[in-house]
Scaffold this active site. Structure first.
Site, PDB file in Angstrom:
ATOM      1  N   SER A 119       0.508  -1.077   0.477  1.00  9.01           N
ATOM      2  CA  SER A 119       0.057   0.187   0.647  1.00  9.01           C
ATOM      3  C   SER A 119       0.868   1.156   0.421  1.00  9.01           C
ATOM      4  O   SER A 119       1.174   1.490  -0.931  1.00  9.01           O
ATOM      5  CB  SER A 119      -1.383   0.217   1.354  1.00  9.01           C
ATOM      6  OG  SER A 119      -2.026   0.716   1.454  1.00  9.01           O
TER       7      SER A 119
ATOM      8  N   ASP B 109      10.502   6.078 -10.181  1.00  5.06           N
ATOM      9  CA  ASP B 109      10.123   6.623 -10.823  1.00  5.06           C
ATOM     10  C   ASP B 109      11.077   7.534 -11.117  1.00  5.06           C
ATOM     11  O   ASP B 109      11.485   8.459 -12.542  1.00  5.06           O
ATOM     12  CB  ASP B 109       8.591   7.103 -11.311  1.00  5.06           C
ATOM     13  CG  ASP B 109       7.462   5.803 -11.487  1.00  5.06           C
ATOM     14  OD1 ASP B 109       7.897   4.444 -11.846  1.00  5.06           O
ATOM     15  OD2 ASP B 109       6.544   5.729 -10.655  1.00  5.06           O
TER      16      ASP B 109
ATOM     17  N   LYS C  98      -0.491  -4.192  -3.023  1.00  2.14           N
ATOM     18  CA  LYS C  98      -1.875  -4.036  -2.098  1.00  2.14           C
ATOM     19  C   LYS C  98      -2.304  -2.655  -3.385  1.00  2.14           C
ATOM     20  O   LYS C  98      -1.745  -1.328  -2.944  1.00  2.14           O
ATOM     21  CB  LYS C  98      -2.245  -4.207  -1.444  1.00  2.14           C
ATOM     22  CG  LYS C  98      -3.976  -3.359  -0.981  1.00  2.14           C
ATOM     23  CD  LYS C  98      -3.485  -2.898   0.907  1.00  2.14           C
ATOM     24  CE  LYS C  98      -4.934  -3.030   1.205  1.00  2.14           C
ATOM     25  NZ  LYS C  98      -5.023  -1.325   0.361  1.00  2.14           N
TER      26      LYS C  98
END
Length: 709
Positions: free
Chosen positions: A474, A485, A499
Site C-alpha cells: 500500500s 519513477d 496492494k
C-alpha cells in the site's frame, strides 16, 4: 492482514469431518440457522457489491462458482473432513449461491456449514476412539497432513484410515518431541485425549454469528480480497485493532490446518523487538510465566488460543514454536516474551548509523532508517497540536541527525511495512524530491485525482536506497514506486505485495433501508453477542478506488519490482496480491507530468553485477537459499513416515543439520558456538540489510546523484 485473522477466527470456530451421522446436531441443539438480520444484511451487501464497489460484480453463475469454492475452502481447506458424497450433494448450489445471497436466502450456505460441523464432530469423536487403540510404530506406513491438493475422501473407509493415521501421527509426534528420559506413553495418550475433547467442546460453542461471518467472507472474497463484511463483534475488534492499542506479544495469528500460525509481526511489539518469531511459524503450546506448564493448543479455536497468548503488560508468556517450513515432528523452539502494550509511539521510525567498506577500500557511513508503518496522530492534528506526531516529521528529524553524523548515504527500510496513511507516504516522498506528483487515484467513476508533494526543497539530496519485501504494501509501494519513477534512489529487496486499492469503512446501518429496519424490528430478534459500542449491523470495508504510479502503472497486483533483487521464500504464487484469485488486475493509465531527478538505468546494471558477484561467493547467501528451500518444501504433498525409527532419524538429522547451520553463522560472526545442552542462541542476522549496505557503498563509489533544492 487483519481480514485473514478474522477468517481464521471464524474458520476454527467449527471444523469437521466425517462419515455416516454419529453425532445428532439437532438433539444437541447444534444446527445453526440464519437470523432475519443475517438475511437482510446478506441482501444489502450483495447489492453493494453489484452497484457500489469498484468491481461492481453481478451476482450470477460465474461469481456463484467462486463463492461456492470459497465456502468449501474456508471450512475444509485441508480436505480432512468432507466426503466426495458431500461435495456431490452440494453441487446443486454451485451456480446459484450468490443469487441466494442477493435474495436474502442463506439456507444453502448454512446447510453446507452444518454438514461441515457434523463431519468435524464425527472426525473428532472417531479420533477419540483411536487414542487408546493399539498403534504399531514399527510398521512402514506414511501420513499426509496437508491434503489440499488431494481429492476428497472417496468413502468412509478412506476417511477412517486418514484419521487413524492422524491419531498415530499425533501420538508419535508427542513421543518424539518429549524431553523426558522415561516412557511417557500414558501421559501422551492423556494429552491427546484432552486435546480432542477440548476441540469438541470448543466446536460446540459455535453460534450463528460465527457461521454468518464465515459465509459472508466467502461472498466478499469472491469479489475482492480487501472488501470484507464484519459482523458487529468482529467490526469492533477490527476498529480496536486499527486504534494502535494492543496488549500481548504483538502478532496477528491465523488458523492454518488447525495450527495457530503467525501471519504478521506487529511493529513495536515484543515479537518485533525480540526478532525470534517469524511469519509462518506455528505455535503448538503456551505456558504462563517462567515456570508454568505448557498447554497444548493444537486444534483450538483461534480466539481461545489468542486468549492464552494475550495478556497484561509486563507478564511473561512462553511459546513452543515449530519454525516455518518444518514438520510438526521437528524439535520445537521455546520463545520467551514479556507482554507489552503496543501503541503508535512504539511504531515510530528509528535510525542507526552503519559503517561499510566500499570497493575502493574506503569506509563509508550509511544511515539506516527503519519505518514499520506510515503513521500520523490524527487526534493531535485535529486539535491543532503543533507537536503532533507523524512519519514525515519524525523522519525529517532523523535525517537532520544523520546529516550531523556526516553519513555518505541513507537507506529507508520498508520491509514488512503494510502501509498506513496515504498523505504521509506523499509527504515523506517530498523529503527526497523537490515538489511534484507522487500518486494517482482512480475512483469508481474513472475520475483520476493526482496527489502531489507541494513543499519546496528536500531533507536529503544524497545517495538513497529503499529496501522492500513481499510484505511491503500500500503506502510503502506508493513511496517506493515514486522514488523509482523519479530516479531518486535505488530500490533493493524483493517484489512488494501489490496492494493498489483503496477501501472505505461503511457501517451497515447507513445503507440498510428503512423498510428492512422495520422488518428487523418486527422480527424482535436481539443479538446478545453484540458488544456495547459495536456497529449495530456490522460494517463493510469496500474497495472504492485504485492507486497508480506517476508513470501510469498500477501498484495493484504487480507491486514494485526492485532495481537490485534478492531471493525470497515468499513467492508471488503463494503470498501477496497475485496469490488472491479475486484480486483486481494490473493496468495502466496515462502518465502524469513529472521531472525525473536522474536516470539510474546504467548504474543499476553496475550495482546488480557487483551484487550478483558477491552473492556467488557469500556463505550467508547460501544460508538464505537453504532457508528458502526449507520453507518451500511443503509446496508438494509431503508424506510423513509413521515408522518411529525412520521419523526419529529424520528428526535427529534435521536437528544436527540445524545446529551445524547455526554454528556456521555464529562462526562467521566470530561468536561462541552453540554447544549440546545449551539453549538455542538467537541468530537474527540480517543478510539482506548487510548486502544492501554493500550495494549502497557501490552506489556511492560508482556514481551518485545530487538534486537541486
Amino acid at each position: 492482514m487483519f481480514k485473514n485473522f478474522i477468517v481464521g477466527l471464524a474458520l476454527v470456530l467449527v471444523v469437521a469431518c466425517g462419515s455416516k451421522p454419529r453425532v445428532n446436531l439437532e438433539e444437541e441443539g447444534l444446527i445453526l440457522k440464519p437470523t432475519t438480520q443475517h438475511e437482510i444484511i446478506a441482501k444489502e451487501v450483495a447489492g453493494l457489491l453489484e452497484t457500489f464497489s469498484y468491481k461492481r460484480v453481478p451476482m450470477n453463475d460465474s461469481i456463484s462458482k467462486i463463492v461456492f469454492n470459497n465456502l468449501l475452502e474456508a471450512v475444509d481447506q485441508g480436505r480432512n473432513y468432507f466426503l466426495q458424497s458431500d461435495i456431490d450433494d452440494f453441487q446443486k448450489y454451485k451456480n446459484s449461491i450468490s443469487q441466494d445471497y442477493k435474495n436474502g436466502d442463506l439456507s444453502a450456505a448454512f446447510y453446507i456449514f452444518n454438514v461441515y460441523t457434523q463431519r468435524y464432530l464425527e472426525s473428532m469423536e472417531y479420533a477419540l476412539t483411536q487414542v487408546d487403540a493399539p498403534h504399531d510404530f514399527n510398521v512402514a506406513e506414511t501420513y499426509t497432513n496437508y491434503r489440499e491438493k488431494l481429492n476428497w475422501f472417496k468413502d468412509e473407509a478412506e476417511w477412517k484410515n486418514q484419521w487413524r493415521k492422524r491419531v498415530k501421527y499425533d501420538l508419535l509426534n508427542l513421543k518424539l518431541t518429549s524431553t523426558s528420559k522415561i516412557d511417557d506413553s500414558a501421559k501422551h495418550v492423556e494429552t491427546l485425549r484432552k486435546r480432542y475433547e477440548n476441540i469438541i467442546s470448543q466446536a460446540k460453542k459455535t453460534n450463528a454469528n460465527d457461521a454468518f461471518q464465515l459465509v459472508m467472507t466467502a461472498l466478499t472474497d469472491a469479489v475482492d480480497p480487501h472488501t470484507t463484511y464484519y459482523n458487529p463483534s468482529f467490526a469492533q475488534a477490527f476498529n480496536e485493532g486499527m486504534s494502535n492499542t494492543l496488549e500481548g506479544i504483538g502478532a496477528r495469528l491465523q488458523m492454518d490446518n488447525e495450527m495457530v500460525t503467525i501471519k504478521e509481526i506487529i511493529a513495536g511489539g515484543p515479537a518485533f523487538k525480540d526478532k525470534t518469531l517469524h511469519i509462518e511459524d506455528k505455535i503448538i503450546a503456551v505456558a504462563q510465566g517462567e515456570k508454568g506448564e505448557f498447554e497444548d493448543i493444537v486444534g483450538w479455536r483461534i480466539d481461545a488460543a489468542v486468549g492464552k497468548i494475550k495478556g497484561p503488560k509486563g507478564t511473561i508468556v512462553r511459546l513452543k514454536i515449530i519454525p516455518s517450513g518444518q514438520e510438526l515432528t521437528a524439535q520445537p523452539k521455546i520463545v520467551t516474551l514479556t507482554r507489552d502494550k503496543i501503541v503508535i509511539e512504539e511504531e515510530s521510525a528509528k535510525r542507526e548509523t552503519k559503517t561499510i567498506k566500499g570497493p575502493d577500500g574506503n569506509t563509508y557511513k550509511v544511515g539506516v532508517i527503519t519505518l514499520p508503518k506510515f503513521y500520523i496522530d490524527f487526534e493531535a492534528l485535529r486539535k491543532r497540536d503543533p507537536n503532533y506526531k507523524s512519519t514525515t516529521r519524525d523522519v525529517r528529524l532523523l535525517l537532520d541527525s544523520l546529516k550531523q553524523d556526516k553519513v555518505d548515504a541513507v537507506v529507508l527500510d520498508l520491509r514488512n511495512n503494510g502501509g498506513g496513511s496515504l498523505q504521509e507516504a506523499i509527504e515523506l516522498t517530498g523529503l527526497f524530491i523537490d515538489q511534484g506528483p507522487v500518486v494517482q487515484v482512480k475512483d469508481t467513476r474513472n475520475r483520476i485525482e493526482i496527489n502531489s508533494d507541494k513543499e519546496a526543497g528536500t531533507s536529503w539530496d544524497g545517495p538513497f536506497g529503499v529496501i522492500i519485501n513481499r510484505f511491503s504494501a500500500s503506502a510503502s509501494e506508493i513511496f517506493a514506486g515514486a522514488i523509482q519513477d523519479y530516479g531518486r534512489g535505488v530500490i533493493l529487496g524483493s517484489q512488494s505485495y501489490g496492494k493498489g486499492t483503496v477501501q472505505s469503512a461503511i457501517e451497515m446501518s447507513r445503507v440498510i433501508s428503512p423498510t428492512s429496519k422495520l422488518l428487523l424490528k418486527a422480527a424482535g430478534e436481539k443479538d446478545e453477542d453484540t458488544p456495547n459500542g459495536a456497529p449495530e449491523y456490522g460494517q463493510i470495508n469496500i474497495t472504492l478506488g485504485k492507486f497508480y504510479r506517476v508513470n501510469g502503472s498500477s501498484t495493484q497486483h504487480k507491486g514494485v519490482s526492485p532495481d537490485v533483487s534478492f531471493p525470497t521464500q515468499f513467492s508471488a504464487e503463494k503470498f501477496g496480491e497475485s496469490s488472491e484469485p479475486s484480486a483486481l488486475p494490473w493496468d495502466q493509465i496515462k502518465p502524469t507530468t513529472f521531472t525525473k531527478v536522474a536516470d539510474l538505468t546504467a548504474i543499476n546494471k553496475t550495482l546488480n553485477a557487483a551484487h550478483e558477484s558477491r552473492m556467488k561467493k557469500s556463505p550467508e547467501y547460501e544460508f538464505l537459499l537453504e532457508d528458502i528451500a526449507t520453507f518451500n518444501k511443503l509446496d508438494s504433498v509431503p508424506q510423513v513416515s509413521l515408522k518411529e525409527a525412520d521419523l526419529k532419524k529424520e528428526r535427529d538429522d534435521n536437528k544436527t543439520k540445524n545446529r551445524a547451520r547455526i554454528n556456521k553463522e555464529l562462526e562467521l560472526r566470530g561468536l561462541p558456538l552453540w554447544k549440546e545442552g545449551e539453549p538455542q542462541p538467537k541468530t537474527s542476522f540480517d543478510y539482506i540489510l548487510d548486502e544492501s549496505l554493500n550495494v549502497m557503498a557501490d552506489f556511492i563509489h560508482g556514481g551518485t546523484i545530487k538534486i537541486k533544492n
